[in-house]
Design a protein around this motif. Structure first.
Motif, PDB file in Angstrom:
ATOM      1  N   ILE A  48     102.384 -23.413 -41.698  1.00 19.61           N
ATOM      2  CA  ILE A  48     100.977 -23.144 -42.023  1.00 19.61           C
ATOM      3  C   ILE A  48     100.017 -24.045 -41.247  1.00 19.61           C
ATOM      4  CG2 ILE A  48     101.519 -22.240 -44.315  1.00 19.61           C
ATOM      5  CD1 ILE A  48     100.405 -24.949 -45.450  1.00 19.61           C
ATOM      6  N   ARG A  49     100.516 -24.804 -40.278  1.00 19.57           N
ATOM      7  CA  ARG A  49      99.638 -25.683 -39.495  1.00 19.57           C
ATOM      8  C   ARG A  49      98.641 -24.857 -38.697  1.00 19.57           C
ATOM      9  NH1 ARG A  49     102.913 -28.387 -35.440  1.00 19.57           N
ATOM     10  NH2 ARG A  49     104.103 -26.454 -35.595  1.00 19.57           N
ATOM     11  N   TYR A  50      97.487 -25.427 -38.453  1.00 20.18           N
ATOM     12  CA  TYR A  50      96.499 -24.703 -37.669  1.00 20.18           C
ATOM     13  C   TYR A  50      96.860 -24.756 -36.187  1.00 20.18           C
ATOM     14  CZ  TYR A  50      94.224 -29.340 -37.645  1.00 20.18           C
ATOM     15  OH  TYR A  50      93.947 -30.673 -37.545  1.00 20.18           O
ATOM     16  N   GLU A  67      98.761 -18.746 -40.962  1.00 17.84           N
ATOM     17  CA  GLU A  67      97.676 -19.696 -41.240  1.00 17.84           C
ATOM     18  C   GLU A  67      97.535 -19.860 -42.759  1.00 17.84           C
ATOM     19  OE1 GLU A  67      95.518 -21.310 -39.051  1.00 17.84           O
ATOM     20  OE2 GLU A  67      96.401 -20.478 -37.231  1.00 17.84           O
ATOM     21  N   ARG A  68      97.181 -21.048 -43.182  1.00 16.48           N
ATOM     22  CA  ARG A  68      97.092 -21.348 -44.620  1.00 16.48           C
ATOM     23  C   ARG A  68      96.181 -20.377 -45.361  1.00 16.48           C
ATOM     24  NH1 ARG A  68      97.344 -20.892 -48.968  1.00 16.48           N
ATOM     25  NH2 ARG A  68      97.034 -22.350 -50.669  1.00 16.48           N
ATOM     26  N   ASN A  69      95.068 -19.987 -44.758  1.00 16.71           N
ATOM     27  CA  ASN A  69      94.128 -19.128 -45.462  1.00 16.71           C
ATOM     28  C   ASN A  69      94.626 -17.694 -45.613  1.00 16.71           C
ATOM     29  OD1 ASN A  69      93.767 -18.779 -42.670  1.00 16.71           O
ATOM     30  ND2 ASN A  69      91.704 -18.005 -42.952  1.00 16.71           N
ATOM     31  N   GLU A  70      95.752 -17.355 -44.999  1.00 13.14           N
ATOM     32  CA  GLU A  70      96.336 -16.017 -45.131  1.00 13.14           C
ATOM     33  C   GLU A  70      97.658 -16.017 -45.893  1.00 13.14           C
ATOM     34  OE1 GLU A  70      96.844 -14.487 -41.207  1.00 13.14           O
ATOM     35  OE2 GLU A  70      94.700 -14.344 -40.827  1.00 13.14           O
ATOM     36  N   LEU A  71      98.133 -17.181 -46.265  1.00  7.64           N
ATOM     37  CA  LEU A  71      99.480 -17.334 -46.794  1.00  7.64           C
ATOM     38  C   LEU A  71      99.801 -16.404 -47.952  1.00  7.64           C
ATOM     39  CD1 LEU A  71     102.088 -19.079 -46.483  1.00  7.64           C
ATOM     40  CD2 LEU A  71     101.161 -20.501 -48.317  1.00  7.64           C
ATOM     41  N   GLU A  72      98.991 -16.416 -49.001  1.00  7.60           N
ATOM     42  CA  GLU A  72      99.283 -15.609 -50.186  1.00  7.60           C
ATOM     43  C   GLU A  72      99.270 -14.117 -49.851  1.00  7.60           C
ATOM     44  OE1 GLU A  72      97.830 -19.584 -51.482  1.00  7.60           O
ATOM     45  OE2 GLU A  72      97.166 -18.126 -50.004  1.00  7.60           O
ATOM     46  N   TRP A  73      98.351 -13.687 -49.007  1.00  7.65           N
ATOM     47  CA  TRP A  73      98.273 -12.266 -48.651  1.00  7.65           C
ATOM     48  C   TRP A  73      99.477 -11.831 -47.835  1.00  7.65           C
ATOM     49  CZ3 TRP A  73      94.114 -15.255 -49.510  1.00  7.65           C
ATOM     50  CH2 TRP A  73      93.152 -14.743 -50.369  1.00  7.65           C
ATOM     51  N   ARG A  74      99.990 -12.701 -46.997  1.00  7.47           N
ATOM     52  CA  ARG A  74     101.117 -12.348 -46.128  1.00  7.47           C
ATOM     53  C   ARG A  74     102.466 -12.419 -46.836  1.00  7.47           C
ATOM     54  NH1 ARG A  74      97.780  -9.872 -43.416  1.00  7.47           N
ATOM     55  NH2 ARG A  74      96.722 -10.866 -41.689  1.00  7.47           N
ATOM     56  N   LEU A  75     102.592 -13.278 -47.852  1.00  5.12           N
ATOM     57  CA  LEU A  75     103.895 -13.480 -48.475  1.00  5.12           C
ATOM     58  C   LEU A  75     104.058 -12.814 -49.832  1.00  5.12           C
ATOM     59  CD1 LEU A  75     104.710 -17.132 -47.417  1.00  5.12           C
ATOM     60  CD2 LEU A  75     105.484 -14.990 -46.406  1.00  5.12           C
ATOM     61  N   ALA A 102      99.433 -30.527 -47.672  1.00  2.92           N
ATOM     62  CA  ALA A 102      98.878 -29.191 -47.908  1.00  2.92           C
ATOM     63  C   ALA A 102      99.970 -28.199 -48.285  1.00  2.92           C
ATOM     64  CB  ALA A 102      98.121 -28.695 -46.674  1.00  2.92           C
ATOM     65  N   SER A 103     101.166 -28.419 -47.771  1.00  6.65           N
ATOM     66  CA  SER A 103     102.276 -27.509 -48.071  1.00  6.65           C
ATOM     67  C   SER A 103     102.669 -27.548 -49.538  1.00  6.65           C
ATOM     68  CB  SER A 103     103.488 -27.831 -47.191  1.00  6.65           C
ATOM     69  OG  SER A 103     103.889 -29.182 -47.362  1.00  6.65           O
ATOM     70  N   SER A 104     102.486 -28.681 -50.193  1.00 11.40           N
ATOM     71  CA  SER A 104     102.805 -28.763 -51.625  1.00 11.40           C
ATOM     72  C   SER A 104     101.875 -27.878 -52.432  1.00 11.40           C
ATOM     73  CB  SER A 104     102.693 -30.212 -52.120  1.00 11.40           C
ATOM     74  OG  SER A 104     103.674 -31.024 -51.523  1.00 11.40           O
ATOM     75  N   LEU A 105     100.588 -27.933 -52.117  1.00 12.53           N
ATOM     76  CA  LEU A 105      99.626 -27.083 -52.817  1.00 12.53           C
ATOM     77  C   LEU A 105      99.880 -25.609 -52.499  1.00 12.53           C
ATOM     78  CD1 LEU A 105      96.414 -29.226 -52.308  1.00 12.53           C
ATOM     79  CD2 LEU A 105      97.930 -29.160 -54.303  1.00 12.53           C
ATOM     80  N   ALA A 106     100.270 -25.321 -51.268  1.00 12.69           N
ATOM     81  CA  ALA A 106     100.572 -23.947 -50.877  1.00 12.69           C
ATOM     82  C   ALA A 106     101.806 -23.430 -51.619  1.00 12.69           C
ATOM     83  CB  ALA A 106     100.784 -23.860 -49.372  1.00 12.69           C
ATOM     84  N   ALA A 107     102.833 -24.257 -51.754  1.00  8.57           N
ATOM     85  CA  ALA A 107     104.047 -23.838 -52.464  1.00  8.57           C
ATOM     86  C   ALA A 107     103.732 -23.492 -53.915  1.00  8.57           C
ATOM     87  CB  ALA A 107     105.110 -24.939 -52.395  1.00  8.57           C
ATOM     88  N   VAL A 108     102.887 -24.282 -54.558  1.00 11.02           N
ATOM     89  CA  VAL A 108     102.517 -24.010 -55.942  1.00 11.02           C
ATOM     90  C   VAL A 108     101.742 -22.699 -56.034  1.00 11.02           C
ATOM     91  CG1 VAL A 108     101.088 -24.824 -57.858  1.00 11.02           C
ATOM     92  CG2 VAL A 108     102.664 -26.369 -56.724  1.00 11.02           C
ATOM     93  N   SER A 109     100.907 -22.434 -55.068  1.00 10.42           N
ATOM     94  CA  SER A 109     100.174 -21.174 -55.043  1.00 10.42           C
ATOM     95  C   SER A 109     101.139 -19.996 -54.940  1.00 10.42           C
ATOM     96  CB  SER A 109      99.190 -21.168 -53.871  1.00 10.42           C
ATOM     97  OG  SER A 109      98.439 -19.989 -53.867  1.00 10.42           O
ATOM     98  N   LEU A 110     102.194 -20.146 -54.146  1.00  5.88           N
ATOM     99  CA  LEU A 110     103.206 -19.086 -54.037  1.00  5.88           C
ATOM    100  C   LEU A 110     103.961 -18.921 -55.354  1.00  5.88           C
ATOM    101  CD1 LEU A 110     104.567 -19.696 -50.430  1.00  5.88           C
ATOM    102  CD2 LEU A 110     102.900 -17.979 -51.202  1.00  5.88           C
ATOM    103  N   HIS A 111     104.216 -20.025 -56.050  1.00  2.75           N
ATOM    104  CA  HIS A 111     104.843 -19.940 -57.381  1.00  2.75           C
ATOM    105  C   HIS A 111     103.985 -19.083 -58.306  1.00  2.75           C
ATOM    106  CE1 HIS A 111     108.164 -23.067 -57.594  1.00  2.75           C
ATOM    107  NE2 HIS A 111     107.772 -23.083 -56.336  1.00  2.75           N
ATOM    108  N   GLN A 112     102.677 -19.253 -58.230  1.00  4.29           N
ATOM    109  CA  GLN A 112     101.773 -18.492 -59.090  1.00  4.29           C
ATOM    110  C   GLN A 112     101.818 -16.997 -58.782  1.00  4.29           C
ATOM    111  OE1 GLN A 112      98.199 -20.743 -58.299  1.00  4.29           O
ATOM    112  NE2 GLN A 112      98.509 -22.018 -60.107  1.00  4.29           N
ATOM    113  N   LEU A 113     102.271 -16.634 -57.580  1.00  9.20           N
ATOM    114  CA  LEU A 113     102.443 -15.223 -57.215  1.00  9.20           C
ATOM    115  C   LEU A 113     103.818 -14.702 -57.614  1.00  9.20           C
ATOM    116  CD1 LEU A 113     100.871 -15.002 -53.646  1.00  9.20           C
ATOM    117  CD2 LEU A 113      99.996 -14.010 -55.764  1.00  9.20           C
ATOM    118  N   GLY A 114     104.633 -15.562 -58.230  1.00 10.34           N
ATOM    119  CA  GLY A 114     105.958 -15.149 -58.656  1.00 10.34           C
ATOM    120  C   GLY A 114     107.060 -15.484 -57.665  1.00 10.34           C
TER     121      GLY A 114
END
Length: 137
Positions: A48-50, A67-75, A102-114
């Motif tokens: 997710i690095r820029y 990119e981090r700002n697209e992560l949830e939509w792409r995964l 930043a990856s820790s916060l991103a991983a938690v966001s993915l957890h919230q998507l199941g």
């Protein structure tokens, strides 16, 4: 006012406390373990690095760049903008940022998507590189 703790005298957590709290919810992965899991097809590495950091430091071969700002939509396996690799909620995803914050916060966001098997790389790309694992330019 809305928000947890407001009006009660409680202060919201700082970023260090927030990171500690979210990281308690899953097991992070070390570079060598991530490398082995990706090599055997057990995990999808997601960088997710820029762009400027990828251009400066290189890429992890086989890692999916999102990119981090697209992560949830792409995964999101149910999302209309998902990548072909987003095959289901059991997918083991290893999120990689530059240094592992930043990856820790991103991983938690993915957890919230199941995506309950999402994790992140301890130390990020810099730890991967320091471990002598493959990097391409």
């Amino acid at each position: 006012m809305s928000g947890a703790g407001r009006g009660t005298g409680e202060q919201p957590p700082g970023i260090d406390a927030l990171l500690e709290r979210v990281r308690d919810g899953y097991r992070r992965i070390e570079p060598r373990e991530a490398y082995d899991a990706a090599r055997t097809g057990e995990a999808l590495l997601v960088d997710i690095r820029y762009a400027a950091l990828r251009e400066r430091d290189g890429l992890i071969p086989g890692a999916l760049v999102v990119e981090r700002n697209e992560l949830e939509w792409r995964l999101d396996p149910r999302g209309s903008h998902r990548v072909p690799e987003a095959t289901g909620h059991d997918l083991r995803i290893v999120v990689i940022c530059n240094e592992g914050y930043a990856s820790s916060l991103a991983a938690v966001s993915l957890h919230q998507l199941g995506l309950h098997r999402a994790t992140d790389l301890v130390g990020g790309f810099q730890a991967w590189k320091a471990a002598g694992l493959p990097v391409t330019r």
